[in-house]
Design a protein around this motif. Structure first.
Motif, PDB file in Angstrom:
ATOM      1  N   GLY A  39       0.843  -1.176   0.000  1.00 19.44           N
ATOM      2  CA  GLY A  39       0.000   0.000   0.000  1.00 19.44           C
ATOM      3  C   GLY A  39       0.884   1.233   0.000  1.00 19.44           C
ATOM      4  N   ALA A  40       0.349   2.364  -0.435  1.00 17.57           N
ATOM      5  CA  ALA A  40       1.193   3.551  -0.571  1.00 17.57           C
ATOM      6  C   ALA A  40       0.416   4.833  -0.321  1.00 17.57           C
ATOM      7  CB  ALA A  40       1.818   3.590  -1.968  1.00 17.57           C
ATOM      8  N   ILE A  41       1.143   5.810   0.192  1.00 19.01           N
ATOM      9  CA  ILE A  41       0.696   7.208   0.195  1.00 19.01           C
ATOM     10  C   ILE A  41       1.832   8.018  -0.416  1.00 19.01           C
ATOM     11  CG2 ILE A  41      -0.861   7.003   2.172  1.00 19.01           C
ATOM     12  CD1 ILE A  41       1.363   8.299   3.879  1.00 19.01           C
ATOM     13  N   TRP A  42       1.512   9.146  -1.057  1.00 20.42           N
ATOM     14  CA  TRP A  42       2.562   9.899  -1.727  1.00 20.42           C
ATOM     15  C   TRP A  42       2.206  11.375  -1.805  1.00 20.42           C
ATOM     16  CZ3 TRP A  42      -0.765   6.424  -3.846  1.00 20.42           C
ATOM     17  CH2 TRP A  42      -1.642   6.882  -4.830  1.00 20.42           C
ATOM     18  N   HIS A  43       3.241  12.161  -2.016  1.00 21.48           N
ATOM     19  CA  HIS A  43       3.124  13.618  -2.118  1.00 21.48           C
ATOM     20  C   HIS A  43       4.028  14.026  -3.277  1.00 21.48           C
ATOM     21  CE1 HIS A  43       2.614  17.733  -1.146  1.00 21.48           C
ATOM     22  NE2 HIS A  43       3.560  17.883  -0.228  1.00 21.48           N
ATOM     23  N   GLY A  44       3.453  14.126  -4.475  1.00 22.03           N
ATOM     24  CA  GLY A  44       4.240  14.302  -5.675  1.00 22.03           C
ATOM     25  C   GLY A  44       4.414  15.751  -6.091  1.00 22.03           C
ATOM     26  N   GLN A  45       5.268  15.928  -7.092  1.00 15.34           N
ATOM     27  CA  GLN A  45       5.514  17.249  -7.669  1.00 15.34           C
ATOM     28  C   GLN A  45       6.091  17.047  -9.063  1.00 15.34           C
ATOM     29  OE1 GLN A  45       7.745  19.881  -5.137  1.00 15.34           O
ATOM     30  NE2 GLN A  45       8.094  21.383  -6.745  1.00 15.34           N
ATOM     31  N   LYS A  46       5.581  17.763 -10.031  1.00 13.92           N
ATOM     32  CA  LYS A  46       6.010  17.581 -11.410  1.00 13.92           C
ATOM     33  C   LYS A  46       7.497  17.878 -11.569  1.00 13.92           C
ATOM     34  CE  LYS A  46       4.975  18.958 -16.166  1.00 13.92           C
ATOM     35  NZ  LYS A  46       4.143  19.833 -17.042  1.00 13.92           N
ATOM     36  N   SER A  47       8.231  16.890 -12.083  1.00 14.75           N
ATOM     37  CA  SER A  47       9.640  17.010 -12.471  1.00 14.75           C
ATOM     38  C   SER A  47      10.626  17.094 -11.314  1.00 14.75           C
ATOM     39  CB  SER A  47       9.855  18.233 -13.372  1.00 14.75           C
ATOM     40  OG  SER A  47       9.066  18.149 -14.527  1.00 14.75           O
ATOM     41  N   TRP A  48      10.164  17.397 -10.101  1.00 19.43           N
ATOM     42  CA  TRP A  48      11.079  17.613  -8.992  1.00 19.43           C
ATOM     43  C   TRP A  48      10.551  16.975  -7.710  1.00 19.43           C
ATOM     44  CZ3 TRP A  48      15.406  19.619 -10.861  1.00 19.43           C
ATOM     45  CH2 TRP A  48      15.342  20.443 -11.971  1.00 19.43           C
ATOM     46  N   ASN A  49      11.451  16.758  -6.773  1.00 14.37           N
ATOM     47  CA  ASN A  49      11.093  16.387  -5.401  1.00 14.37           C
ATOM     48  C   ASN A  49      10.149  15.184  -5.364  1.00 14.37           C
ATOM     49  OD1 ASN A  49      12.606  18.691  -4.656  1.00 14.37           O
ATOM     50  ND2 ASN A  49      10.809  19.994  -4.943  1.00 14.37           N
ATOM     51  N   GLY A  50       9.246  15.167  -4.397  1.00 21.25           N
ATOM     52  CA  GLY A  50       8.278  14.085  -4.261  1.00 21.25           C
ATOM     53  C   GLY A  50       8.728  13.018  -3.284  1.00 21.25           C
ATOM     54  N   VAL A  51       7.803  12.617  -2.389  1.00 20.76           N
ATOM     55  CA  VAL A  51       8.089  11.627  -1.357  1.00 20.76           C
ATOM     56  C   VAL A  51       6.907  10.662  -1.246  1.00 20.76           C
ATOM     57  CG1 VAL A  51       9.732  12.926   0.061  1.00 20.76           C
ATOM     58  CG2 VAL A  51       7.282  13.351   0.331  1.00 20.76           C
ATOM     59  N   ALA A  52       7.191   9.451  -0.790  1.00 21.39           N
ATOM     60  CA  ALA A  52       6.145   8.432  -0.647  1.00 21.39           C
ATOM     61  C   ALA A  52       6.521   7.476   0.473  1.00 21.39           C
ATOM     62  CB  ALA A  52       5.958   7.662  -1.951  1.00 21.39           C
ATOM     63  N   ILE A  53       5.502   6.845   1.040  1.00 30.27           N
ATOM     64  CA  ILE A  53       5.702   5.801   2.047  1.00 30.27           C
ATOM     65  C   ILE A  53       4.923   4.569   1.606  1.00 30.27           C
ATOM     66  CG2 ILE A  53       5.405   5.125   4.461  1.00 30.27           C
ATOM     67  CD1 ILE A  53       5.533   8.081   5.210  1.00 30.27           C
ATOM     68  N   LEU A  54       5.607   3.429   1.598  1.00 28.26           N
ATOM     69  CA  LEU A  54       4.998   2.146   1.241  1.00 28.26           C
ATOM     70  C   LEU A  54       4.961   1.248   2.471  1.00 28.26           C
ATOM     71  CD1 LEU A  54       7.037   1.327  -2.033  1.00 28.26           C
ATOM     72  CD2 LEU A  54       5.215   3.015  -1.707  1.00 28.26           C
ATOM     73  N   ALA A  55       3.927   0.415   2.560  1.00 27.27           N
ATOM     74  CA  ALA A  55       3.836  -0.567   3.629  1.00 27.27           C
ATOM     75  C   ALA A  55       3.350  -1.885   3.049  1.00 27.27           C
ATOM     76  CB  ALA A  55       2.892  -0.094   4.735  1.00 27.27           C
ATOM     77  N   ARG A  56       4.036  -2.939   3.400  1.00 22.80           N
ATOM     78  CA  ARG A  56       3.693  -4.252   2.846  1.00 22.80           C
ATOM     79  C   ARG A  56       2.352  -4.733   3.400  1.00 22.80           C
ATOM     80  NH1 ARG A  56       7.710  -9.378   3.176  1.00 22.80           N
ATOM     81  NH2 ARG A  56       7.752  -8.646   5.319  1.00 22.80           N
ATOM     82  N   SER A  57       1.481  -5.101   2.506  1.00 23.32           N
ATOM     83  CA  SER A  57       0.186  -5.747   2.803  1.00 23.32           C
ATOM     84  C   SER A  57      -0.893  -4.816   3.338  1.00 23.32           C
ATOM     85  CB  SER A  57       0.365  -6.918   3.789  1.00 23.32           C
ATOM     86  OG  SER A  57       1.242  -7.877   3.240  1.00 23.32           O
ATOM     87  N   HIS A  58      -0.586  -3.545   3.574  1.00 20.43           N
ATOM     88  CA  HIS A  58      -1.644  -2.615   3.975  1.00 20.43           C
ATOM     89  C   HIS A  58      -1.241  -1.193   3.639  1.00 20.43           C
ATOM     90  CE1 HIS A  58       0.973  -2.768   7.539  1.00 20.43           C
ATOM     91  NE2 HIS A  58       0.548  -1.549   7.814  1.00 20.43           N
ATOM     92  N   LYS A  59      -2.205  -0.291   3.660  1.00 22.20           N
ATOM     93  CA  LYS A  59      -1.948   1.101   3.305  1.00 22.20           C
ATOM     94  C   LYS A  59      -1.576   1.902   4.540  1.00 22.20           C
ATOM     95  CE  LYS A  59      -3.898   5.065   0.839  1.00 22.20           C
ATOM     96  NZ  LYS A  59      -5.029   5.588   0.032  1.00 22.20           N
ATOM     97  N   PRO A  60      -0.511   2.700   4.454  1.00 21.66           N
ATOM     98  CA  PRO A  60      -0.161   3.569   5.574  1.00 21.66           C
ATOM     99  C   PRO A  60      -1.280   4.578   5.851  1.00 21.66           C
ATOM    100  CG  PRO A  60       1.628   3.442   3.955  1.00 21.66           C
ATOM    101  CD  PRO A  60       0.434   2.803   3.328  1.00 21.66           C
ATOM    102  N   LEU A  61      -1.407   4.958   7.109  1.00 28.84           N
ATOM    103  CA  LEU A  61      -2.397   5.957   7.501  1.00 28.84           C
ATOM    104  C   LEU A  61      -1.742   7.334   7.456  1.00 28.84           C
ATOM    105  CD1 LEU A  61      -5.189   6.755   8.618  1.00 28.84           C
ATOM    106  CD2 LEU A  61      -4.255   6.374  10.920  1.00 28.84           C
ATOM    107  N   LEU A  62      -2.143   8.161   6.505  1.00 31.16           N
ATOM    108  CA  LEU A  62      -1.556   9.480   6.334  1.00 31.16           C
ATOM    109  C   LEU A  62      -1.826  10.348   7.564  1.00 31.16           C
ATOM    110  CD1 LEU A  62      -0.211  11.632   4.426  1.00 31.16           C
ATOM    111  CD2 LEU A  62      -2.546  12.209   3.715  1.00 31.16           C
TER     112      LEU A  62
END
Length: 266
Positions: free
Chosen positions: A53-76
């Motif tokens: 599962g994943a949550i993410w905070h993207g940005q076009k062409s630059w930067n961007g961060v994400a958190i993945l967790a096996r078998s379930h979605k992280p709670l933002l």
């Protein structure tokens, strides 16, 4: 439990490398940096197909961060570092996973020095330190993992004399990192490899990887209760040698299961 941080240097461009590493290493939690993609371009289906599962905070062409967790979605729990409402960079995301707070960060590079980019880096570091202090006051297990863009000591850079005026090694930046850690955080990799030259980044130029001319700029900082569970820490250096790979390698820790330890002693 295995927790890793990995600057992928473009999540779309390096997706095959990321998926291969996830299959090989089987981390439970992963913090990703430098996605270089807007939210709509994050490859969530491929990552979910890999079992995360994943949550993410993207940005076009630059930067961007994400958190993945096996078998379930992280709670933002947070997107963006507090302290500057005008800061539009996607450099911080936070989640609650398995009773822990996981903060994933991508600290500014800051080059060239001197200049506005360096000033922004120091200001961002101050905001991170202030917020990290607030997190510690919660008295819950916390990990702040990511690309800090700082080599804390001369042991963390292959030729320190060449980096004196680089924003990753300037004394002001190293002092900012020292003040952050002094709040009560444990630098996991250095804790278990106190006198070893161990790197997490090798430039694409001048055969840096082949010469092992590296830098240690990817760190996992642990709150005291997490640090008490630290059993292993390392870098999957071989991933840096794969075809079409990032210039960073995954950096990871393993935590012991305190509940199992407790049952064995009862």
């Amino acid at each position: 439990m295995k927790i890793a941080t990995y600057n992928v240097n473009g999540v779309k461009a390096r997706l095959d490398v990321l998926l291969r590493w996830l299959a090989d290493a089987s981390p439970d939690i992963v913090c990703l940096q430098e996605l270089k993609a807007p939210d709509t371009r994050f490859p969530v289906k491929a990552i979910e197909a890999a079992g995360y599962g994943a949550i993410w905070h993207g940005q076009k062409s630059w930067n961007g961060v994400a958190i993945l967790a096996r078998s379930h979605k992280p709670l933002l729990t947070r997107k963006g570092l507090p302290g500057d409402p005008d800061d539009s960079h996607s450099r911080y995301i936070e989640a609650a996973i398995d009773g822990m707070v996981i903060g994933c960060l991508y600290l500014p590079n800051g080059n060239p020095y001197p200049g506005p980019k360096f000033d922004y880096k120091l200001a961002w570091f101050e905001r991170l330190t202030a917020y990290a202090g607030e997190l510690l006051e919660l008295k819950v297990p916390i990990i702040l993992a990511g690309d800090y863009n700082v080599m804390p000591t001369e042991l963390d850079v292959y030729k320190p004399e060449r980096w004196i005026n680089d924003a990753l090694f300037r004394i002001e930046v190293r002092e900012a990192y020292r003040r952050l850690v002094a709040q009560g955080w444990t630098d996991a990799l250095r804790k278990l490899h106190q006198d070893k030259r161990i790197y997490t980044f090798w430039d694409y130029f001048r055969n840096a990887y082949e010469r092992d001319a590296g830098l240690r700029i990817d760190h996992l900082l642990l709150s005291p209760d997490v640090a008490a569970r630290l059993s292993k820490a390392g870098v999957d250096k071989e991933v840096r040698g794969w075809e079409h790979t990032s210039d960073h390698a995954p950096t990871w820790i393993e935590l012991s299961d305190t509940s199992k330890k407790r049952r064995r002693t009862e």
